[in-house]
Design an enzyme around this catalytic site. Structure first.
Site, mmCIF file in Angstrom:
data_model
loop_
_atom_site.group_PDB
_atom_site.id
_atom_site.type_symbol
_atom_site.label_atom_id
_atom_site.label_comp_id
_atom_site.label_asym_id
_atom_site.label_seq_id
_atom_site.Cartn_x
_atom_site.Cartn_y
_atom_site.Cartn_z
ATOM 1 N N CYS A 148 0.806 -1.220 0.000
ATOM 2 C CA CYS A 148 0.000 0.000 0.000
ATOM 3 C C CYS A 148 0.842 1.274 0.000
ATOM 4 O O CYS A 148 0.422 2.296 -0.558
ATOM 5 C CB CYS A 148 -0.951 -0.001 1.189
ATOM 6 S SG CYS A 148 -0.164 -0.278 2.791
ATOM 7 N N HIS A 241 -1.429 7.111 3.603
ATOM 8 C CA HIS A 241 0.028 7.039 3.619
ATOM 9 C C HIS A 241 0.601 8.219 2.825
ATOM 10 O O HIS A 241 0.257 8.416 1.652
ATOM 11 C CB HIS A 241 0.517 5.735 2.988
ATOM 12 C CG HIS A 241 0.272 4.513 3.826
ATOM 13 N ND1 HIS A 241 -0.173 4.567 5.130
ATOM 14 C CD2 HIS A 241 0.439 3.194 3.539
ATOM 15 C CE1 HIS A 241 -0.276 3.335 5.601
ATOM 16 N NE2 HIS A 241 0.087 2.486 4.659
#
Length: 348
Positions: A148, A241
């Site tokens: 990810c 993120h």
């Protein structure tokens, strides 16, 4: 074309919950089976998840009355595709069993990612890698998502690598606690703190973009030749993120050249008008303090890659900041988009 019956493996986890949320009323896919551990098997999803559902206010109605089974092909009859959010400790064996049984797998787990005949698929970046499925020996085929953390980074790299070539890159990640799965990082470890280590993340961040940006040769994926160094950190953010990126290019490029490369970039999902495809896939924010998870996380329903702060780098060439939604674009959403692409290409 009729809808494809699908199963969600690891349905009670954080990625599994995102799958169930995203697949509600999907035009291509019908969820018929939900799979989890023996502790949950035999109970309805609504019963098991009454106090564990965390991604929205309510469990989607279609999922509540589905009885959970353990993840084996015999427990999921009639399924042509399985979305896997399984833990890596069991994912490899279970996913292989499904492929051997003729069920296609799209996995978020790391187990098959670096197999040269398994696409590490980012739908806009490397749709041509689906050609290596012909090299897999099983009747069902396995496709994986990348880690990810590097999903948004690789999307930002693709147009730069195509137009200018990337020689090397430095990545500094600030990763949300949801990336650790539920219940995530203990509060006493993360509140008011930064943890400068996430097991295995730096290795994946340095290696996986090379496969994503590689080429198919003789039925296998050959990695791109880019040197990457990564620092990965856990920060007290729930979702999203953020990665600070510095790149050295093989050809000189101005700021305007890079911004135009990002602005004009699109992939096969956009050309096909796939349901989950963000259009455009890359959004650039001119504000000097963007992107931010609080403000930009849900851009493009969580599927867009948001970039900002492009400026010269005194050591390499250019530096910028990338934000992506780690459980949507970086996990379940990316997997569903990959499945949509395979559906449209008659690969399911």
């Amino acid at each position: 074309m009729s809808k494809v019956n699908v199963a969600v493996l690891g349905a009670t986890g954080s990625v599994g919950q995102r799958f169930i949320q995203i697949l509600e009323n999907h035009p291509y896919f019908q969820v018929t089976h939900l799979c989890a551990s023996e502790n949950s098997a035999g109970k309805t999803y609504g019963e098991v998840m009454k106090s564990r559902w965390k991604v929205s206010a309510d469990i989607p109605k279609y999922a509540r009355d589905i009885t959970i089974t353990t993840p084996t092909p015999k427990n999921t009859p009639g399924v042509r595709l399985a979305f896997s959010g399984l833990d890596a400790s069991i994912a490899g064996e279970v996913e292989t069993a499904y492929a051997q049984a003729g069920v296609h797998i799209i996995s978020n787990s790391k187990n098959h990612r670096m197999d040269p005949v398994v696409p590490l698929l980012s739908a806009e970046v490397n749709s041509e890698h689906l050609s290596v499925l012909n090299s897999q020996s099983t009747p069902g085929k396995i496709v994986t998502n990348s880690n990810c953390t590097i999903m948004g980074v690789t999307l930002s790299f693709k147009p730069l690598h195509e137009k200018f070539g990337i020689e090397s890159a430095m990545l500094f990640s600030m990763q949300a606690v949801s990336g650790a799965g539920y219940p995530g990082v203990p509060s006493m470890d993360i509140l008011g703190n930064i943890v400068p280590f996430i097991g295995g993340e730096e290795e994946k961040a340095e290696e996986e973009p090379l496969k994503c940006l590689g080429k198919v040769e003789n039925g296998k994926i050959v990695h791109a030749e880019i040197k990457i160094s990564a620092h990965c950190n856990r920060v007290p953010v729930f979702d999203g993120h953020t990665v600070c990126v510095s790149v050295k290019l093989k050809k000189k490029a101005s700021r305007e050249d890079i911004l135009q490369a990002w602005a004009s970039f699109k992939g096969e999902p956009q050309d096909l008008g796939l349901p989950l495809a963000p259009n455009p896939p890359i959004i650039y924010r001119e504000e000097q303090d963007r992107p931010q998870p609080r403000l930009d996380l849900d851009t493009g329903k969580g599927m867009s890659t948001v970039i900002g702060r492009l400026r010269p780098d005194s050591l390499l060439d250019w530096k910028y900041v990338v934000l992506s939604h780690n459980t949507v674009r970086g996990a379940a959403g990316a997997a569903v988009l990959n499945a949509e692409l395979m559906y449209k290409k008659n690969l399911l």
